[in-house]
Design a protein around this motif. Structure first.
Motif, short mmCIF file in Angstrom:
data_model
loop_
_atom_site.label_atom_id
_atom_site.label_comp_id
_atom_site.label_asym_id
_atom_site.label_seq_id
_atom_site.Cartn_x
_atom_site.Cartn_y
_atom_site.Cartn_z
N LEU A 151 -31.05 8.56 4.03
CA LEU A 151 -32.37 8.08 3.64
C LEU A 151 -33.47 8.66 4.55
O LEU A 151 -34.66 8.40 4.35
N GLY A 152 -33.05 9.44 5.54
CA GLY A 152 -34.01 10.06 6.45
C GLY A 152 -34.52 9.13 7.53
O GLY A 152 -35.59 9.38 8.11
N LYS A 153 -33.75 8.08 7.85
CA LYS A 153 -34.23 7.06 8.76
C LYS A 153 -33.31 6.84 9.97
O LYS A 153 -33.32 5.77 10.57
N LYS A 154 -32.52 7.82 10.33
CA LYS A 154 -31.57 7.62 11.43
C LYS A 154 -32.27 7.22 12.72
O LYS A 154 -31.74 6.44 13.51
N ASP A 155 -33.48 7.73 12.92
CA ASP A 155 -34.22 7.40 14.14
C ASP A 155 -34.68 5.94 14.16
O ASP A 155 -35.12 5.45 15.20
N SER A 156 -34.55 5.26 13.01
CA SER A 156 -34.97 3.86 12.95
C SER A 156 -33.84 2.90 13.34
O SER A 156 -34.03 1.68 13.33
N ILE A 157 -32.67 3.43 13.68
CA ILE A 157 -31.55 2.56 14.08
C ILE A 157 -31.85 1.97 15.45
O ILE A 157 -31.98 2.69 16.46
N THR A 158 -31.96 0.67 15.49
CA THR A 158 -32.29 -0.06 16.71
C THR A 158 -31.01 -0.40 17.48
O THR A 158 -29.89 -0.24 16.98
N THR A 159 -31.19 -0.94 18.68
CA THR A 159 -30.04 -1.39 19.46
C THR A 159 -29.27 -2.48 18.72
O THR A 159 -28.03 -2.49 18.73
N GLU A 160 -30.00 -3.39 18.08
CA GLU A 160 -29.35 -4.47 17.31
C GLU A 160 -28.49 -3.89 16.19
O GLU A 160 -27.34 -4.30 15.99
N MET A 161 -29.03 -2.94 15.46
CA MET A 161 -28.29 -2.29 14.38
C MET A 161 -27.09 -1.53 14.93
O MET A 161 -25.99 -1.56 14.36
N ALA A 162 -27.29 -0.83 16.05
CA ALA A 162 -26.21 -0.06 16.66
C ALA A 162 -25.04 -0.96 17.05
O ALA A 162 -23.87 -0.62 16.85
N ASN A 163 -25.35 -2.13 17.61
CA ASN A 163 -24.29 -3.08 17.98
C ASN A 163 -23.53 -3.58 16.76
O ASN A 163 -22.30 -3.73 16.80
N CYS A 164 -24.24 -3.83 15.68
CA CYS A 164 -23.60 -4.30 14.44
C CYS A 164 -22.68 -3.22 13.86
O CYS A 164 -21.53 -3.50 13.48
N ILE A 165 -23.19 -2.00 13.79
CA ILE A 165 -22.41 -0.90 13.21
C ILE A 165 -21.20 -0.59 14.08
O ILE A 165 -20.08 -0.39 13.57
N TYR A 166 -21.40 -0.54 15.38
CA TYR A 166 -20.29 -0.28 16.30
C TYR A 166 -19.18 -1.31 16.11
O TYR A 166 -17.98 -0.97 16.08
N THR A 167 -19.56 -2.58 15.98
CA THR A 167 -18.58 -3.66 15.82
C THR A 167 -17.70 -3.43 14.61
O THR A 167 -16.46 -3.56 14.67
N GLY A 168 -18.32 -3.10 13.48
CA GLY A 168 -17.56 -2.89 12.25
C GLY A 168 -16.63 -1.69 12.33
O GLY A 168 -15.49 -1.74 11.85
N ILE A 169 -17.12 -0.61 12.94
CA ILE A 169 -16.27 0.57 13.08
C ILE A 169 -15.09 0.27 14.01
O ILE A 169 -13.94 0.59 13.71
N MET A 170 -15.36 -0.38 15.12
CA MET A 170 -14.31 -0.68 16.09
C MET A 170 -13.23 -1.57 15.49
O MET A 170 -12.03 -1.30 15.63
N THR A 171 -13.64 -2.63 14.80
CA THR A 171 -12.66 -3.57 14.26
C THR A 171 -11.88 -2.97 13.10
O THR A 171 -10.66 -3.19 12.98
N ASP A 172 -12.53 -2.20 12.24
CA ASP A 172 -11.85 -1.67 11.06
C ASP A 172 -10.96 -0.47 11.38
O ASP A 172 -10.13 -0.08 10.56
N THR A 173 -11.14 0.11 12.55
CA THR A 173 -10.29 1.23 12.96
C THR A 173 -9.23 0.80 13.97
O THR A 173 -8.51 1.66 14.51
N GLY A 174 -9.12 -0.51 14.22
CA GLY A 174 -8.17 -0.96 15.24
C GLY A 174 -8.49 -0.38 16.60
O GLY A 174 -7.63 0.13 17.29
N SER A 175 -9.77 -0.47 16.97
CA SER A 175 -10.27 0.14 18.22
C SER A 175 -10.01 1.64 18.23
O SER A 175 -9.55 2.22 19.23
N PHE A 176 -10.29 2.26 17.08
CA PHE A 176 -10.29 3.72 16.90
C PHE A 176 -8.89 4.35 16.88
O PHE A 176 -8.76 5.56 17.09
#
Length: 338
Positions: A151-176
Motif C-alpha cells: 500500500l506504500g505505507k511501510k514507513d508508517s509502521i509504528t513501534t506498537e505495530m511492529a510489536n504486534c506483527i513480531y508477536t504473530g510471526i514469532m508464535t506462528d513460526t514456533g520461534s522461527f
C-alpha cells in the motif's frame, strides 16, 4: 495480493471508512497480532476501525498494544453486532472460511460490507471480494507487513505495530523454527526490530509468564502421551476432568502438541482435548517433513490448516476418537515412515 485486488483495496481505503476487523474463534498470537497491527494502521490513517473477536483470547496476549480495545462478541454482543452491521469494510484475518468464527458467522453473513480476506491457510472459500491468500507465508502477520508495504505505507509502521506483527510471526513460526520460516521472514523481523519491536521482551511475555497450574497441566499432558513407534506417531489426551483439575484457562494448552515432535523419530504429533461446553473433542495435528496434516484433518476430522500444522474436531468421546484415529494409521504407515 494481485495488482487488481491491491488497486481495488487502495481505492476503498482512499477515504475514511467504518471498518471491522475479525480474527478466528479462539484467536492465537497470529490472529491477535495481525488484527491489532491492521487496526493501528487503519486508525492512524483516518479510518474508524474496531477489532471484533468471536470470543476471549489468552491472557499472555493481553499486553499487546490495543488489546484492551478488542470487542468480545460473546460478552459485548450488542456492541459487536452494531460494529459489524455498520461496517463499510470487513477485514477477516488468519482464517479463510466463515465457519471459523463460530456464532459470529450469522452476523457476518448478514453484513453489507465489502469483505477483504488476508490469510495463509490452504483452500480458501470465496466469501471475500478482495483476497490476499498466500500459503507460502509464515503467518498472517507477515502478510499484514507485506500488505502495508504494498500500500506504500511501510514507513508508517509504528513501534506498537511492529510489536504486534513480531508477536504473530514469532508464535506462528514456533520461534522461527517451522518450515514456513523463510529468509524473507527474517528480513521482515529485522525491519520490525529496527522499528522498535522488542524481541526478547515479547518472547518473555509469551513464553515465560506461566502459572503453576499450567505447568502442572503440561505435566499431566506429557504423562498421558502415547508413542506409536510403528507409525512414527505420538499423541496426547486431555479430558475435561483433567482440565478442570488443573484450573485450565484459555490458552493454557498452546504448544503442548509440539512436544511429541521433540521425540527422535516422531513424524506426527496429535493432541485431543475434550471440551464438554461445546460438546466436541478439539484436535491439533503437527508433522515434520512431507506428511500433510492438512489433508489428514480435512479427510477425517472436519478440519484443515497447513501442511505441517492443522486442526480438527470430533463429536465422539476421547476413547472412540482415539480408536478411530489409530485405525487410520496403517494406511499412512509408508508416508509416516518415509
Amino acid at each position: 495480493m494481485n495488482l487488481e485486488h491491491l488497486n481495488e483495496l487502495k481505492k476503498l481505503l482512499s477515504s475514511p471508512k467504518k471498518i471491522a476487523i475479525i480474527p478466528h474463534k479462539n484467536p492465537d498470537g497470529d490472529a491477535i497480532g495481525s488484527t491489532l497491527a491492521l487496526w493501528h494502521y487503519l486508525v492512524n490513517n483516518g479510518h474508524t476501525a474496531s477489532v471484533v473477536a468471536p470470543n476471549d483470547f489468552p491472557k499472555f496476549l493481553k499486553w499487546m498494544p490495543g488489546a484492551d480495545q478488542i470487542l468480545n462478541f460473546e460478552k459485548e454482543n450488542s456492541q459487536s453486532k452494531t460494529c459489524i452491521s455498520n461496517a463499510e469494510i470487513i477485514f477477516t484475518l488468519d482464517f479463510n472460511h466463515l465457519g471459523r468464527v463460530g456464532q459470529m458467522s450469522e452476523s457476518l453473513e448478514l453484513a453489507s460490507a465489502t469483505f477483504v480476506m488476508v490469510d495463509h491457510h490452504q483452500e480458501p472459500s470465496d466469501y471475500a471480494k478482495i483476497m490476499y491468500s498466500d500459503v507460502r507465508m509464515s503467518s498472517t502477520c507477515e502478510m499484514v507487513y507485506v500488505l502495508i508495504n504494498q500500500l506504500g505505507k511501510k514507513d508508517s509502521i509504528t513501534t506498537e505495530m511492529a510489536n504486534c506483527i513480531y508477536t504473530g510471526i514469532m508464535t506462528d513460526t514456533g520461534s522461527f523454527k517451522f518450515k514456513a520460516t523463510t529468509s524473507n521472514t527474517h528480513r521482515v523481523v529485522a525491519d520490525l526490530m529496527d522499528k522498535g519491536a522488542e524481541g526478547t521482551e515479547i518472547h518473555h511475555r509469551i513464553y515465560d509468564t506461566n502459572s503453576p497450574s499450567r505447568l502442572h497441566l503440561l505435566g499431566c499432558a506429557l504423562k498421558n502421551m502415547v508413542i506409536l513407534e510403528e507409525y512414527a506417531t505420538a499423541y496426547i489426551t486431555l479430558s475435561q476432568e483433567e482440565l478442570d483439575k488443573y484450573n485450565y484457562q484459555k490458552g493454557d494448552t498452546e504448544g503442548f502438541v509440539n512436544y511429541g515432535l521433540t521425540l527422535d523419530g516422531i513424524q506426527l504429533a496429535v493432541i485431543f482435548i475434550e471440551n464438554k461446553e461445546e460438546g466436541i473433542l478439539k484436535i491439533s495435528f503437527r508433522s515434520v517433513g512431507d506428511f500433510s496434516v492438512n489433508d489428514f484433518a480435512r479427510t477425517h476430522f472436519n478440519g484443515g490448516g497447513h501442511t505441517n500444522a492443522a486442526g480438527g474436531k470430533s463429536d465422539d468421546s476421547i476413547e472412540e476418537t482415539i480408536t478411530f484415529f489409530t485405525s487410520l494409521l496403517p494406511q499412512y504407515k509408508n508416508q509416516l515412515r518415509s
